[in-house]
Each structure stands twice: as structure tokens, then as C-alpha cells.
Scaffold this motif. Structure first.
Motif, PDB file in Angstrom:
ATOM      1  N   ALA A   1      -6.063  -4.302   7.173  1.00 51.53           N
ATOM      2  CA  ALA A   1      -6.754  -3.581   6.105  1.00 51.53           C
ATOM      3  C   ALA A   1      -7.479  -2.359   6.662  1.00 51.53           C
ATOM      4  O   ALA A   1      -7.923  -2.367   7.817  1.00 51.53           O
ATOM      5  N   PRO A   2      -7.639  -1.307   5.855  1.00 52.72           N
ATOM      6  CA  PRO A   2      -8.352  -0.095   6.335  1.00 52.72           C
ATOM      7  C   PRO A   2      -9.813  -0.371   6.658  1.00 52.72           C
ATOM      8  O   PRO A   2     -10.362   0.178   7.607  1.00 52.72           O
ATOM      9  N   LEU A   3     -10.472  -1.213   5.801  1.00 55.98           N
ATOM     10  CA  LEU A   3     -11.894  -1.536   5.978  1.00 55.98           C
ATOM     11  C   LEU A   3     -12.739  -0.269   6.044  1.00 55.98           C
ATOM     12  O   LEU A   3     -13.661  -0.143   6.841  1.00 55.98           O
ATOM     13  N   ARG A   4     -12.386   0.704   5.194  1.00 52.31           N
ATOM     14  CA  ARG A   4     -13.131   1.959   5.049  1.00 52.31           C
ATOM     15  C   ARG A   4     -13.401   2.199   3.572  1.00 52.31           C
ATOM     16  O   ARG A   4     -12.652   1.762   2.701  1.00 52.31           O
ATOM     17  N   ALA A   5     -14.440   2.947   3.301  1.00 54.12           N
ATOM     18  CA  ALA A   5     -14.771   3.247   1.915  1.00 54.12           C
ATOM     19  C   ALA A   5     -13.641   4.044   1.272  1.00 54.12           C
ATOM     20  O   ALA A   5     -13.064   4.939   1.894  1.00 54.12           O
TER      21      ALA A   5
ATOM     22  N   LEU B   1     -10.114   0.335  -9.806  1.00 58.06           N
ATOM     23  CA  LEU B   1     -10.202  -0.183  -8.440  1.00 58.06           C
ATOM     24  C   LEU B   1      -8.905   0.079  -7.685  1.00 58.06           C
ATOM     25  O   LEU B   1      -8.910   0.527  -6.535  1.00 58.06           O
ATOM     26  N   MET B   2      -7.788  -0.201  -8.339  1.00 56.42           N
ATOM     27  CA  MET B   2      -6.494   0.007  -7.693  1.00 56.42           C
ATOM     28  C   MET B   2      -6.245   1.487  -7.405  1.00 56.42           C
ATOM     29  O   MET B   2      -5.731   1.855  -6.347  1.00 56.42           O
ATOM     30  N   SER B   3      -6.637   2.354  -8.321  1.00 54.87           N
ATOM     31  CA  SER B   3      -6.310   3.776  -8.187  1.00 54.87           C
ATOM     32  C   SER B   3      -7.020   4.436  -7.003  1.00 54.87           C
ATOM     33  O   SER B   3      -6.502   5.380  -6.415  1.00 54.87           O
ATOM     34  N   ILE B   4      -8.237   3.936  -6.643  1.00 54.87           N
ATOM     35  CA  ILE B   4      -8.966   4.578  -5.537  1.00 54.87           C
ATOM     36  C   ILE B   4      -8.737   3.870  -4.204  1.00 54.87           C
ATOM     37  O   ILE B   4      -9.206   4.332  -3.168  1.00 54.87           O
ATOM     38  N   ALA B   5      -8.027   2.729  -4.238  1.00 52.40           N
ATOM     39  CA  ALA B   5      -7.801   1.982  -2.997  1.00 52.40           C
ATOM     40  C   ALA B   5      -6.918   2.782  -2.045  1.00 52.40           C
ATOM     41  O   ALA B   5      -5.982   3.459  -2.453  1.00 52.40           O
TER      42      ALA B   5
END
Length: 880
Positions: free
Chosen positions: A220-224, A159-163
Motif C-alpha cells: 500500500a502507498p500509506l500516503r495521504a 473515497l475511491m476517486s482520490i485514492a
């Protein structure tokens, strides 16, 4: 093979430390535990080092480490590993989320001081982990003190790596648990956005994972997140690009054709309990009498809705103040939209009254606050001023249907405005002005205006309730009886919510035992009716039901509530009663920032946790003109065994009062008796306690048994009898028990019923009936029992020879110092006695252990008592 053996021999001969590590067994691995695991990373940390240089980087990370340490303590986290990123464990997901948000914000502030943009990414998951502690030798040679393993760790890492930078991603396990507890984040928890990013596949993990993002708008980015070799979006066939293109073409064709065929009006999708902002009435008639009157009538009609809540006038003015505007600024369409966005309201409603073709027209517009476009509009026309209230009824009925309510529900809950409010426009105007005065805490003025409204229309039920509220606001409860009785005769004219509100207030006069249940019922039926939530919390707190009280207090401590500061005080009281000192202090600080009226509770919290120096510092900020502030000063002096200061503070409280014969004067007599008893003057204590009990009984009888202060006077009489009994006077207890036995309905109130049992048990024990006292007291231990119940049970066990059980009670009393300080009966009149008993319980434990033959343990407790109460004179106490 030979080489390997030789190398192994060399290792054994030359590296004794390694041999030690290999030979030392690992600590036994515990069973898997369910934990929240948080992984964070500083984005582009290498670039950061290049920009700051070695010295600047070192200073940066020193500040970083201080930030991490502070947030660990605040959010109860356990740091497992640290490099460019962090690995932490938490008990609850909301704590991990709070840490992640504050960590990102804190690093951003540190970066701004260096003209750098420092962003973090975070992954949060809940799952089973194994933890074990490395040996001291291993740690000395560079190993981590604690190791963590389990599938939860790589999931959090994925989860952290793709954030994206600034993004907090959560698993489907963590998200609902954190979302449910979002209120604990305070005001920002109300504005955070929770967004799903669909189902993902992680390399090495069989099960698909749903990913969520939580963040603050604009931060926050609030994007996928983007796909990576180790994590990618699991997209079904029908959602892949080629298929989507074909589907989009088909949907577009159908949609365009359907739109041209039906052309539905735009709409806002309302959920139950959404909030709306009502803008100021646009009066185009030129008749100023209609300004406040019609706006108030419209609000009353709209507030009958079970579907939405109307943001109060007071909250609107508070929002204007935060926008640095004059609170009296006209709230037009644009300004109302800004307020709605600030306070999380779903829509803006703007009413208008105008004259068209000789007819009086009332209309409303429902506006999307983000686009300021009108999504609904309703109009009703009538002839003359007498028609306008019926027009409001017609418009609000249609409006409420658009807001999502079924027609049958509107018919059930709605009454015609002339019946619910008044057909007299002048009375309605007086009521509107009274509401404004009440919202601005001008309670004397509001009372006069509510009275004026009922003079103009004696059948105006809501104006009679307004008088009740005004009297209570200035602590003149007896004066509220007459208007409340009048309001009860008009109950049928009230909407269901106001009728239940009236019933709950009336219960305090007529059937106090049911008051708490009525407020809870109202709060559950109307969960966003803030007065119901706040009063439910208050009455549950009075009954020592702290967990239930906390639930309602948190529901009331929301940005939309104009009395949120007061409700944070209720949150703190409930937390203090649960011995959660850090949470209580945080809530009281928040309340004090908003209202400036929680300093007394900060004194109590610091003292309860044993920090008497901090309590003394807080006490210096108490208002010397406030008689109630001397209750905490008296208790703090007792806690420090400073009898001179305790006597001075208890007597100063009475000297401060303008009316020493009122309810406050009756309350504040008892701490004087408690201090006299503790300081050794038992005769003076017995006289003062006996006189206080007699005064309380006289006040109760003078009012015929039922009045606004009946419950408080009965509690004061019982508490005074207890103090008199401990001071050597048994006659007071007999008088009080006999007097209160005449008031069966009043004594059904849980707190009063319990205090009466405690008093009777204390009399029984002193008359040699300790076993009967134990039999009466034990059924009270169901949670929420009074502090003095446990004090008396300890002594009854000891007198009955059940010494081990008496020791357990003594230890309970020492643990529950938060309860000793916060428990509410007769205005905290027993607080000083409770605090003294929390200290004396240490001495009593030592005595009981001595009787059990455990001399070593007894001496340890005697030494502890000498350190916590150094001013106590053992010989003088025994002589007394």
C-alpha cells in the motif's frame, strides 16, 4: 407542443417494449438498510487496452471476472455494477476489506503474467442504502438487475476517486468496525497498517469526513491522497503553510534548547501486552554451565511482567525455519531484530553475563529492532556464581520499570528468583533443557529432565508444573496427579500467572465444574498468555459454549503463538458447532496445513453440510493407525446407512489400540453398541452398552471419584446408559444413576448434570411420566444444550400429546448437524448416535405430521427421508 405530442405518439406506436417498461410499476422499495459499500477502479484502464489489444483485453477481463466471482463467494459480497470498476455490497466491513485486498493482489498477479503492473484503488464506507430490483423487461433491455442509492454511495465514490494506485481508503464509520475484526483476516491481519489521513471535505456532502487507509507494508502507498475538485483536505488555519513555518521555527528553537539542557535517553514507547524477543545469552565468562541456566532464569523473571509478553523459544525457532536457517542458529542482536520485525515484536532484549574486575556482571540491552540501536541498558554486579540470580532480579526489576510498569505493580507481582525458580544452577540448567525438549515435542525427554530438576531441588515449583504438562502432552493424565499435588504445596513460590495456571489445571481433578471459569479468568487477566486462551476455548467448547469458545480460540490463533495451528482447529470446531460450515472448513484447512491433524474435522464438516462424497474423499486421508480416526469413519458410514462399513469401522477402532483397557478403549466401546442398535441387533447393543457403563463406573470408583479421567468416565457411563435404554435395557440406567448420585461435586459439571437429567427424563417417559420428563428437560434449553437433550425432548413432547412442539424439535435436530458431529462428550462417543438421530428426525417429523392430519406434508417428509437415508429398512425397524 404539437411536435412533442407527435413524437410521443410515434414512441407509443413503434416501441411496445418501452411502453411495457413505463407501464410496469417498480418493485416496492424496501426500508433503508445498513450496508458496507465498496467501490473499486482499475487504474489507467485505457492504457491497459492499448497495450494488450482487443483480444488480449478480452482474455484479461475473463480472468478478472473469474477472480471477482471467486472473491464474491469467499467474502460474501453482492456485485451490483461492473465496468472498469466494481460496486459491491457486503454485510460487514471486514468482508469488504478482505475483498478489496484480495482483489488488488489477484489483479497484480494477473498483470504479472502479462508483464504489466495492474493497480487498483478502492473506497469503503458503511451507511444506509436503498435497494430495489428492476423488472425483467428492463434487465433484458440493458438495465442492472438491482439498483442501489443513498448517501453512502457517493461517499464511497469520493473515497475511491482520490485514492492513489494500490490504496484502500475507508470512512470513519467503516474503519473501527473493520479494525476490530482484523483477526478474521488471519496472519496478515496482524501486520496491516491502519493510518489516518485526517479530516476531508467532500463536494455535496455537508459533514466533514475523516479518512483512513489500511494496507500491507510494501504494497500500500500509506500516503495521504491528493486533493481533487470534489474532495479536499480540511486544514485548520494553524496548519496552513505560512503558519506552520513560523510554528516550526519556534518549536525547533525550544526543542534544541531543551535537548541540550536535558538530553533524555532514547526510548521505545511500550503498550500493554507488547511482545519482545529475547536473544540468546552472550556468555563471556567461559563457564558453559551458565549458558542455558541464566537465560532461562532471565526469561522466568521477565515473564512475570503484566506489561509485555516474551516470544517463546518454539516460536523463535519457527521463525528461523521460515527464514531458512538452522533452528539452532545463535540468535544474536541482528537476527533477533529480524525475527522481531517478522513477528511484530516491539523490542529485542539481549542479556549478557561477563566477568569484570573479578566480579560477575549481568547486563541487558533493549534494542529497537528497526534501527538496532540500544535504547536502554541495565547492569548489576555480584561476587561469585551465587550472586548471579540476585543480579538478574535487580536488572529485570529496573528493566520492567522502563517497559512501562509502575514500581508498585512490579513489587506486587515479582518474587525473588531463587524463591520463584531455584537457587541451584544445576537444577536450573536441567529445567532449561527440559523446556527446550518440550518445545520440540520430545515429551519423554522433557519429563525426564523436569524430574531431574526436582531431584536436584525438590522445592522447584515450575519444574513440578513442567511434569504435569509433559504427562498431559502424552495423554497420561492420571500420572500427572502426583507432580500436580507437589506443585500445589509450593504454590506460594509461584508468580501470580503460574499460580493461576496451576489452579486451573487442579480444578480438573478437584472441582471440574469450575475448570472453564478458571481458564476464562486467567485468559482475561493475561490476554496474551496463549495457554490460557487455548484452554479457555477448549473447556468452553466442551460445554457447547461455541460463541465464547470462538472468541478465545481466535485470540490464541495468532502468529506469536507456537501452537497457532492447534488453535485454528479450535476455531474450526467452534464454527462447526455454530453451523458455519464454510468458516469451519477454512479454519480446519489452515490447521491441517500447519499441523496435519485436522483431517478428522474436515470429514465431519463435509458430512454435516450434506456433502458425503467430499467427506468420503477426506476420510481416505485419515491415519489407519489412529484409533480415534475410526470415530468419524463410523459416523460417516452411519450417515450413509452402510451398516456393514459402520460395524467394521467401530470394531477396527478397538483393534488398533495398544491398550484397550485405557480411557481410549473405554470411549471406543460405545460406538460398537450404537451401530449394533441401529443395524437391528438390540440384544448385542444392550450387552455392549451395559458392559461399557459398568467399566466406566468401575474406573471412576477405583480412583476414588476424583481423578484426571473422572469427568470422561462419568459422561461415558451416562451415554452408555442412554444407548442401553434405547436398546431395551432399563437396568443399566438405574445402576448408573445410583452410582453417580454418590458424586455430587463431580455431577455439578454442566455437561454431566445435563446428561443425568436427560437419562432420568428418558426413564420417566418410558414409565408413562412424559409430562414430568418435559418439565425436567425444558429448563435446559438456555443455549448450548446437548444434542440428545433435544432428542429426548422431542419424544417427551410427542408422548405428552404436544405434537406441534415435537415437530419443532424434529426440525431443530435436522438443522443442527454440525452440532451432531462436533459435540464433545466422552471423546465423541455419542457422535454416531447423534448423526443417526439427525437422519431419523426426518422420519419422526413425517410421523408427527401424519398424527396431526397433515398427510401431504407428511408424505413429503417421508420422500425426503427415503432420499437422505436410502438404506433404512422401515419394516425391520418397526419389527424391532
Amino acid at each position: 407542443m404539437a411536435g412533442s405530442i407527435a413524437e410521443s405518439s410515434l414512441t407509443v406506436a413503434a416501441m411496445d417494449d418501452v411502453v411495457t417498461l413505463e407501464q410496469e410499476p417498480q418493485a416496492a422499495t424496501a426500508a433503508p438498510q445498513l450496508r458496507t459499500i465498496l467501490l473499486t477502479d482499475i487504474c489507467d484502464s485505457t492504457t491497459l487496452v492499448e497495450q494488450l489489444g482487443d483480444s488480449g483485453t478480452a482474455q484479461f477481463f475473463r480472468e478478472h471476472d473469474r477472480l471477482v466471482l471467486r472473491l464474491q463467494q469467499q467474502w460474501r459480497g453482492r456485485l451490483i455494477d461492473r465496468s472498469d470498476g466494481l460496486l459491491l455490497l457486503f454485510e460487514r466491513p471486514i468482508d469488504g476489506l478482505g475483498f478489496a485486498l484480495d482483489y488488488g493482489r489477484g489483479l497484480d498477479e494477473i498483470g504479472k503474467l502479462r508483464h504489466l503492473k495492474v493497480r487498483t484503488r478502492a473506497g469503503l464506507h458503511v451507511g444506509e442504502v436503498l435497494t430495489w430490483r428492476n423488472s425483467d423487461e428492463a434487465v433484458r433491455l440493458g438495465a442492472k438487475p438491482v439498483e442501489v442509492e443513498g448517501l453512502a454511495k457517493p461517499i464511497a465514490a469520493r473515497l475511491m476517486s482520490i485514492a492513489r494506485p494500490g490504496q484502500v481508503l475507508m470512512s470513519a464509520v467503516a474503519e473501527p468496525l473493520a479494525h476490530r475484526a482484523a483477526r478474521e483476516l488471519g496472519e496478515r491481519g496482524q501486520h496491516m497498517i491502519w493510518k489516518s489521513h485526517g479530516v476531508w471535505q467532500f463536494k455535496g456532502v455537508v459533514e466533514r469526513q475523516q479518512i483512513f487507509e489500511v494496507g500491507e507494508p510494501g504494497v500500500a502507498p500509506l500516503r495521504a491522497p491528493p486533493n481533487s475538485p470534489k474532495a479536499w483536505r480540511d486544514i485548520p488555519l494553524w496548519r496552513r503553510p505560512a503558519m506552520l513555518a513560523a510554528e516550526a521555527a519556534l518549536v525547533a528553537a525550544v526543542t534544541v534548547g531543551g535537548w541540550f539542557a536535558t538530553r533524555p535517553p532514547p526510548a521505545i514507547a511500550f503498550n500493554e501486552r507488547d511482545w519482545v524477543v529475547v536473544g540468546d545469552l552472550r556468555n563471556l565468562t567461559g563457564d558453559t554451565r551458565l549458558d542455558d541456566s541464566l537465560e532461562q532464569a532471565f526469561r522466568i523473571s521477565l515473564e512475570q511482567s503484566r506489561f509485555v509478553n516474551v516470544l517463546s523459544d518454539l516460536k523463535v525457532r519457527d521463525s528461523l525455519a521460515r527464514m531458512r536457517l538452522d533452528p539452532e542458529t545463535l540468535v544474536d542482536r541482528g537476527l533477533a531484530a529480524q525475527i522481531a520485525q517478522r513477528d511484530g515484536a516491539r523490542a529485542v532484549i539481549v542479556p549478557t553475563v561477563s566477568e569484570v574486575g573479578g566480579r560477575l556482571r549481568f547486563s541487558v540491552e533493549v534494542i529497537d529492532p528497526y534501527t538496532q540501536t540500544t535504547v536502554y541498558a541495565h547492569v548489576a554486579d555480584g561476587k561469585g556464581e551465587e550472586s548471579v540470580l540476585a543480579s538478574i532480579d535487580q536488572v529485570t526489576g529496573a528493566l520492567r520499570a522502563d517497559l512501562g510498569e509502575a514500581v508498585v505493580q512490579i513489587d506486587k507481582d515479582s518474587r525473588p528468583l531463587p524463591e520463584v525458580t531455584t537457587g541451584n544452577l544445576d537444577a536450573l540448567r536441567a529445567y532449561a533443557l527440559a523446556q527446550e525438549a518440550y518445545a520440540n515435542h520430545r515429551f519423554t525427554e522433557s519429563l525426564q529432565l523436569y524430574r531431574r530438576a526436582t531431584q536436584l531441588d525438590p522445592e522447584f515449583a515450575l519444574a513440578w508444573i513442567g511434569q504435569v504438562r509433559s504427562h498431559y502432552a502424552v495423554e497420561n493424565a492420571p500420572a500427572a496427579v502426583e507432580p500436580m499435588r507437589k506443585a500445589q504445596t509450593l504454590r506460594k513460590h509461584l508468580p501470580s500467572r503460574e499460580a493461576m495456571y496451576l489452579d486451573a489445571w487442579a480444578a480438573k481433578f478437584d472441582d471440574p465444574a469450575t475448570t472453564a471459569s478458571k481458564w476464562v479468568e486467567l485468559a482475561r487477566l493475561y490476554p496474551d498468555f496463549m495457554p490460557a486462551q487455548g484452554n479457555a476455548a477448549t473447556w468452553l467448547y466442551k460445554d457447547n459454549q461455541f460463541k465464547a469458545a470462538l472468541e478465545h480460540a481466535l485470540a490464541a490463533a495468532v502468529p506469536q503463538n507456537p501452537l497457532a495451528g492447534q488453535e485454528f482447529d479450535s476455531v474450526g470446531r467452534a464454527q462447526l458447532g455454530l453451523e458455519r460450515y464454510a468458516e469451519a472448513e477454512a479454519a480446519f484447512r489452515r490447521s491441517n496445513e500447519m499441523t496435519g491433524s485436522s483431517m478428522r474435522r474436515l470429514v465431519s464438516t463435509a458430512a454435516a453440510r450434506g456433502d458425503l462424497e467430499a467427506a468420503a474423499r477426506y476420510a481416505k486421508s485419515l491415519d489407519p493407525a489412529n484409533a480415534y480416526s475410526y470415530i468419524e469413519q463410523t459416523s460417516l458410514a452411519v450417515d450413509r446407512s452402510d451398516w456393514t462399513a459402520a460395524r467394521e469401522a467401530s470394531r477396527q477402532a478397538l483393534a488398533t489400540l495398544d491398550n484397550p483397557d485405557g480411557l481410549a478403549g473405554r470411549y471406543l466401546r460405545l460406538p460398537v453398541a450404537v451401530v449394533d442398535m441401529l443395524a437391528g441387533d438390540r440384544k448385542a447393543a444392550a450387552r455392549q452398552a451395559g458392559r461399557t457403563a459398568d467399566i466406566a463406573i468401575q474406573a471412576l470408583e477405583a480412583a476414588g471419584g476424583f481423578n484426571a479421567d473422572a469427568e470422561e468416565d462419568a459422561a461415558l457411563a451416562l451415554a452408555s446408559a442412554l444407548v442401553a435404554l434405547r436398546s431395551g435395557d432399563r437396568d443399566v440406567a438405574k445402576r448408573v444413576i445410583a452410582a453417580l448420585d454418590e458424586h455430587d461435586a463431580l455431577m455439578r459439571t454442566p455437561a454431566l448434570s445435563e446428561l443425568r437429567v436427560v437419562l432420568r427424563a428418558a426413564v420417566d417417559r418410558r414409565n408413562g411420566r412424559a409430562r414430568e420428563a418435559v418439565t425436567a428437560l425444558e429448563p435446559l434449553l438456555v443455549g448450548g444444550e446437548r444434542y440428545q437433550t433435544r432428542v429426548e425432548l422431542m419424544e417427551a413432547y410427542a408422548r405428552d400429546g404436544r405434537l406441534e412442539e415435537a415437530v419443532e424439535q424434529a426440525r431443530w435436530l435436522q438443522r443442527r448437524r454440525g452440532l451432531a458431529y462436533v459435540e464433545l462428550e466422552c471423546g465423541h462417543c455419542l457422535q454416531a448416535l447423534n448423526v443417526a438421530d439427525s437422519r431419523l428426525a426426518v422420519r419422526r417429523e413425517a410421523q408427527l405430521l401424519e398424527e396431526l392430519g397433515r398427510s401431504k406434508d407428511a408424505q413429503a417428509r417421508k420422500d425426503a427421508f427415503g432420499s437422505v437415508w436410502p438404506g433404512f429398512d422401515e419394516k425391520a425397524y418397526l419389527r424391532r
